[in-house]
Design an enzyme around this catalytic site. Structure first.
Site, mmCIF file in Angstrom:
data_model
loop_
_atom_site.group_PDB
_atom_site.id
_atom_site.type_symbol
_atom_site.label_atom_id
_atom_site.label_comp_id
_atom_site.label_asym_id
_atom_site.label_seq_id
_atom_site.Cartn_x
_atom_site.Cartn_y
_atom_site.Cartn_z
ATOM 1 N N SER A 1 -15.793 5.654 32.926
ATOM 2 C CA SER A 1 -14.349 5.884 33.908
ATOM 3 C C SER A 1 -14.693 4.940 35.103
ATOM 4 C CB SER A 1 -14.199 7.242 34.085
ATOM 5 O OG SER A 1 -12.817 7.521 34.364
ATOM 6 N N LEU A 2 -13.670 5.174 36.176
ATOM 7 C CA LEU A 2 -13.929 4.550 37.277
ATOM 8 C C LEU A 2 -14.083 5.574 38.560
ATOM 9 C CD1 LEU A 2 -11.337 1.568 37.133
ATOM 10 C CD2 LEU A 2 -13.940 1.464 36.961
ATOM 11 N N CYS B 1 34.034 23.315 28.254
ATOM 12 C CA CYS B 1 35.126 23.803 27.469
ATOM 13 C C CYS B 1 35.320 25.278 27.421
ATOM 14 C CB CYS B 1 34.915 23.183 26.116
ATOM 15 S SG CYS B 1 33.544 23.919 25.180
ATOM 16 N N CYS C 1 30.109 27.174 28.291
ATOM 17 C CA CYS C 1 29.909 25.854 28.501
ATOM 18 C C CYS C 1 31.075 25.534 29.805
ATOM 19 C CB CYS C 1 30.458 24.981 27.227
ATOM 20 S SG CYS C 1 30.687 23.351 27.722
ATOM 21 N N ARG D 1 -10.746 7.032 24.041
ATOM 22 C CA ARG D 1 -11.793 7.280 24.765
ATOM 23 C C ARG D 1 -12.637 8.471 24.393
ATOM 24 N NH1 ARG D 1 -13.192 9.363 29.692
ATOM 25 N NH2 ARG D 1 -14.881 8.589 30.675
ATOM 26 N N GLU E 1 -7.170 -6.364 39.632
ATOM 27 C CA GLU E 1 -6.262 -6.082 38.436
ATOM 28 C C GLU E 1 -5.253 -4.683 38.803
ATOM 29 O OE1 GLU E 1 -8.766 -5.424 35.043
ATOM 30 O OE2 GLU E 1 -9.935 -7.185 35.656
ATOM 31 N N CYS F 1 34.329 19.744 22.171
ATOM 32 C CA CYS F 1 33.983 19.939 23.628
ATOM 33 C C CYS F 1 34.169 18.739 24.251
ATOM 34 C CB CYS F 1 32.672 20.412 23.848
ATOM 35 S SG CYS F 1 32.368 20.436 25.630
ATOM 36 N N LYS G 1 -3.955 -1.157 37.953
ATOM 37 C CA LYS G 1 -4.537 0.028 37.166
ATOM 38 C C LYS G 1 -3.262 0.583 36.411
ATOM 39 C CE LYS G 1 -7.534 4.173 37.840
ATOM 40 N NZ LYS G 1 -6.839 4.748 36.867
ATOM 41 N N TYR H 1 -8.262 -5.561 29.211
ATOM 42 C CA TYR H 1 -9.150 -5.967 30.660
ATOM 43 C C TYR H 1 -10.362 -6.116 30.218
ATOM 44 C CZ TYR H 1 -9.020 -0.804 30.848
ATOM 45 O OH TYR H 1 -9.043 0.620 30.444
ATOM 46 N N LYS I 1 -6.553 4.049 44.533
ATOM 47 C CA LYS I 1 -5.368 4.696 43.893
ATOM 48 C C LYS I 1 -4.353 4.798 44.959
ATOM 49 C CE LYS I 1 -6.179 8.045 40.729
ATOM 50 N NZ LYS I 1 -6.168 8.366 39.591
ATOM 51 N N LYS J 1 -13.047 -5.165 40.843
ATOM 52 C CA LYS J 1 -14.353 -5.514 40.148
ATOM 53 C C LYS J 1 -14.938 -6.733 40.619
ATOM 54 C CE LYS J 1 -11.971 -3.840 35.943
ATOM 55 N NZ LYS J 1 -11.368 -4.300 34.453
ATOM 56 N N CYS K 1 26.329 23.968 23.527
ATOM 57 C CA CYS K 1 27.645 24.062 23.482
ATOM 58 C C CYS K 1 27.834 23.665 22.001
ATOM 59 C CB CYS K 1 28.536 23.624 24.439
ATOM 60 S SG CYS K 1 30.040 23.286 23.572
ATOM 61 N N ASP L 1 -0.997 2.888 34.201
ATOM 62 C CA ASP L 1 -1.342 4.313 34.102
ATOM 63 C C ASP L 1 -0.986 4.806 32.620
ATOM 64 O OD1 ASP L 1 -1.777 6.767 34.858
ATOM 65 O OD2 ASP L 1 -0.042 7.229 35.804
ATOM 66 N N TYR M 1 0.781 -1.091 -0.121
ATOM 67 C CA TYR M 1 0.076 -0.105 -0.091
ATOM 68 C C TYR M 1 0.678 1.212 -0.010
ATOM 69 C CZ TYR M 1 -3.465 3.578 1.377
ATOM 70 O OH TYR M 1 -4.388 4.559 1.355
ATOM 71 N N ASP M 2 1.847 1.273 0.881
ATOM 72 C CA ASP M 2 2.820 2.307 0.960
ATOM 73 C C ASP M 2 3.441 2.604 -0.130
ATOM 74 O OD1 ASP M 2 2.057 2.564 3.656
ATOM 75 O OD2 ASP M 2 3.750 1.626 4.336
HETATM 76 S S1 IVH Z 1 -11.651 -1.202 33.873
HETATM 77 C C1 IVH Z 1 -15.924 0.565 32.781
HETATM 78 N N1 IVH Z 1 -9.259 -1.972 34.133
HETATM 79 O O1 IVH Z 1 -8.425 3.533 34.600
HETATM 80 C C2 IVH Z 1 -14.679 0.237 33.672
HETATM 81 N N2 IVH Z 1 -9.532 0.030 33.737
HETATM 82 O O2 IVH Z 1 -9.460 5.586 35.918
HETATM 83 C C3 IVH Z 1 -13.525 0.388 32.820
HETATM 84 N N3 IVH Z 1 -7.492 1.417 33.682
HETATM 85 O O3 IVH Z 1 -10.430 4.633 32.005
HETATM 86 C C4 IVH Z 1 -12.157 0.359 33.149
HETATM 87 N N4 IVH Z 1 -6.145 -0.274 34.280
HETATM 88 O O4 IVH Z 1 -8.174 3.917 31.292
HETATM 89 C C5 IVH Z 1 -10.146 -1.124 34.238
HETATM 90 N N5 IVH Z 1 -7.322 -3.153 34.747
HETATM 91 C C6 IVH Z 1 -7.846 -1.979 34.504
HETATM 92 C C7 IVH Z 1 -7.477 -0.671 34.196
HETATM 93 C C8 IVH Z 1 -8.369 0.307 33.800
HETATM 94 C C9 IVH Z 1 -6.477 1.122 33.876
HETATM 95 C C10 IVH Z 1 -7.861 2.714 33.270
HETATM 96 C C11 IVH Z 1 -8.753 2.988 32.338
HETATM 97 C C12 IVH Z 1 -9.973 3.624 32.971
HETATM 98 C C13 IVH Z 1 -9.333 4.439 34.060
HETATM 99 C C14 IVH Z 1 -10.096 4.890 35.018
#
Ligand code: IVH
Length: 682
Positions: free
Chosen positions: A88-89, A416, A413, A142, A119, A436, A121, A231, A319, A295, A431, A123, A42-43
């Site tokens: 989100s959570l 040097c 510098c 998202r 699980e 140097c 979390k 996840y 957290k 969960k 520099c 970052d 394609y490229d």
């Molecule tokens: S579950 C509907 N599981 O944390 C719930 N989220 O602060 C969906 N994240 O938006 C999230 N590790 O981007 C879930 N093991 C994990 C996660 C996780 C990281 C993030 C995710 C979420 C954010 C919430």
């Protein structure tokens, strides 16, 4: 400039044909998810059209694929509406809040036992990934939870993303959710490169991942070692499964990367124990987590608990507060890097933070120091970004005595004495003296480091002495060093001198890719070195390559191409390369470095145990013939482990890391040598 009339008929027809073909392939790829050709093909078509359009601008039509999203940089990302909102959570920071949540959950499910899955979390950045017929079709961010951005081409560059799911995955539409992140080490490396290039650094791995995913040029995204853990799965697919732990097991079995660190807990007490374990263990992870996610395990219970408009009631994030410490900033020193960039470094009163004692912190650049108003003598708050590099968050202004000294970048510098300059468009002071000694030291340290020429025993203190005593003026000189010259140096004895000479000798046989990286070409990292070595039979071919040609290489963008060209255009480069050649350093591509572009491009395979129908080298050849890379050991970068009878620790490690494990039969199916007809052909 070419006018409409001057376009030859042949060019016009060729461009039309290319446009038609490319639009058809775009539809096959984006809409139907049934690509007929490889990305590389394609490229190639795309670039040919670009070439024609560049030569005859009159050919540029609004419907040309070059004028909208494609393989090249785009103006923005197309919006994607999520079939199910990406929630989100809710967060908690204390065990008490967590207990209250547990009570609410159990109250809503009276009389039922409630088990939890916990699980890590991660970052990073939340993404949704869609598969149709087990093929990856769409990746999106998202966004606001309802509408995100189409980042398919960027996500496709993630090595941990399987482009095809395993045969046991459902063939229907499957949408999974996960987190894209940048491992701590890669984050550190990226910021180091940014610092050297005089650019702004990222504050933390999460920002770095977000920034990398939203690069308008996927070629650049490909150069960032982003990784992924998934996840969650869409409701329809989940309907066949019973529990969150079962979802995770299935996702892993389908070939998706799932974080192995998780636990199914029968009650809150077990959850608390898991939280406690990770409180300190998290610092040992190669990636950053900002907490844990608890969960409700049973999917039916989850459904009955439901969600608010923002977050599910069946899950909560526990957290960790960012770990910070206060300490005294004693002085600000200036470090000169191998590219001449001056970096202010804070010398701190040693303080214990997140697992280590911290006594220095990079202040990145003048702008950062000024913005945060950091002064020598300040009491400062520090925290770890990516949990590796300590960072000065800012001064505690209330604690000031008036004795603090404002900071200014030096006009000379410190290594040097030559004048320092701040180039336009850069945040860094540099520099510019190529001779140097600080730059030379940095260049030699880079050349000798692991991943480059890997010269054992050539550490920082020794490099300093070699440069200061003028025994080496460039890295080419390293190969002329004799044991007699080395013995008189500090902390050197006969034996260590001989060892170093032997290590230098051994380094002459490094693969071309390592050498290219070792040369210290600005913007050319370890991976780019390998990519270049796969294309060029030797260093001289690379040195002679024009930027336009270099850019044709998948993963080499215009900036990198220009940098390579500029580097080899310098007479000093030519001279040092001649020294290396004379010393007998390998400048040629090794047979195993030559890459083929194909279905497995960028994928790493590890074979373990006995193979029954193929020999090991036949199996490896099959991987290479499709552009993949066989490797000797399992790491988090491994994409597949092919295990036969007698497989041992590598198989265990693969399972632990959640890497897909194939039998030989499955491997043969994957390479298209089907023994059974269970999988649809392309
Ligand atoms: S579950 C509907 N599981 O944390 C719930 N989220 O602060 C969906 N994240 O938006 C999230 N590790 O981007 C879930 N093991 C994990 C996660 C996780 C990281 C993030 C995710 C979420 C954010 C919430």
């Amino acid at each position: 400039m070419a006018s409409k009339t001057s376009v030859p008929e042949t060019a016009r027809r060729e461009a039309e044909g290319l446009r038609r073909e490319l639009n058809r392939h775009n539809r096959l790829y984006y809409v139907l998810a049934e690509p007929e050709i490889s990305d590389a093909e394609y490229d190639r078509l795309y670039r040919r059209l670009q070439e024609l359009e560049a030569r005859y601008p009159a050919l540029i039509a609004p419907d040309s694929p070059t004028q909208r999203v494609g393989g090249e940089p785009v103006d923005g990302f197309a919006p994607v509406r999520h079939a199910e909102p990406m929630l989100s959570l809710d967060n908690t920071y204390s065990i008490e809040d967590l207990s209250e949540w547990d009570e609410r959950v159990r109250k809503a499910l009276p009389g039922e036992p409630v088990a939890y899955t916990v699980e890590l979390k991660i970052d990073g950045v939340a993404v949704a990934l869609a598969y149709r017929n087990r093929r990856f079709t769409l990746g999106s961010t998202r966004g606001d939870g309802v509408i995100g951005d189409d980042i398919t081409r960027n996500v496709r560059t993630l090595r941990s993303l399987p482009l095809t799911l395993e045969p046991q995955a459902p063939a229907q539409d499957v949408s999974v959710r996960g987190e894209v992140f940048l491992p701590k080490k890669a984050f550190q490396e990226l910021n180091r490169e940014k610092e050297e290039a005089g650019e702004k650094v990222f504050a933390n791995p999460r920002n770095a991942a977000a920034g990398s995913l939203k690069l308008l040029d996927p070629v650049q995204t490909a150069q960032r070692p982003l990784a992924l853990f998934v996840y969650a799965v869409d409701e329809k697919t989940g309907a066949r499964l019973k529990t969150q732990s079962g979802v995770l097991d299935s996702l892993a079995a389908w070939g998706l990367p799932v974080n192995p660190h998780r636990a199914r807990c029968q009650d809150l007490e077990a959850v608390k124990r898991f939280l406690q374990t990770w409180e300190s263990r998290r610092h040992q992870l190669p990636f950053e987590i900002d907490g844990l996610v608890v969960k409700v395990d049973d999917l039916d219970q989850q459904k009955r608990l439901g969600a608010t408009s923002k977050s599910p009631r069946w899950s909560i994030a526990y957290k960790y507060a960012a770990e910070q410490a206060k300490t005294r900033l004693l002085t600000i020193k200036i470090q000169v890097g191998r590219t001449g960039v001056l970096t202010p470094v804070a010398e701190l009163e040693p303080v214990f933070l997140a697992g280590t004692t911290v006594s220095r912190a990079s202040l990145h650049n003048e702008e950062d120091v000024t913005r945060k108003d950091i002064r020598e003598g300040d009491l400062v708050v520090i925290e770890k970004a990516g949990e590796i590099i300590p960072q000065v968050v800012g001064p505690v202004t209330e604690a000031r005595t008036g004795q603090e000294r404002k900071f200014q970048m030096p006009s000379a510098c410190p290594a040097c004495g030559s004048e320092t300059v701040k180039l336009e468009d850069e945040v860094a002071w540099r520099c510019l003296n190529p001779a140097c000694p600080a730059q030379l030291k940095g260049t030699i340290r880079h050349f000798a480091q692991r991943g480059a020429m890997d010269i054992e025993g050539l550490g920082e203190a020794l490099v300093d002495q070699l440069v200061e005593k003028q025994l080496v003026r460039d890295y080419g000189d390293l190969y002329c060093l004799t044991a007699d010259q080395l013995v008189p140096l500090e902390r050197m004895a006969e034996k260590s001198a001989e060892n170093l000479v032997a290590a230098l000798q051994a380094s002459k046989q490094r693969p071309l890719g390592r050498l290219i990286y070792a040369l210290g070409i600005p913007l050319v990292g370890e991976h780019a070195g390998e990519v270049l070595a796969a294309y060029y039979p030797g260093l001289s071919a690379l040195a002679d390559a024009q930027p336009e040609v270099l850019q044709e290489i998948h993963e080499i963008g215009p900036k990198v191409a220009a940098s390579i060209h500029a580097f080899f255009s310098r007479p000093e480069t030519r001279a040092v390369v001649a020294k290396l050649e004379k010393a007998g350093v390998n400048l040629r591509q090794l047979p195993e470095e030559k890459a083929v572009q194909g279905e497995f491009s960028g994928k790493i395979f590890v074979f373990t145990g006995e193979l029954e129908t193929l020999t090991r080298s036949q199996a490896e050849a099959r991987v290479k013939s499709k552009g993949g890379r066989p490797a000797g050991s399992v790491s988090k970068n491994t994409d597949y482990v092919v295990a036969g009878p007698g497989a041992g620790s590598k198989l265990d490690k693969a399972k632990k890391l959640g890497i897909p494990v194939l039998s030989e039969k499955e491997f043969l199916k994957l390479v298209g040598e089907k023994k059974t007809a269970s999988r649809p052909s392309r």
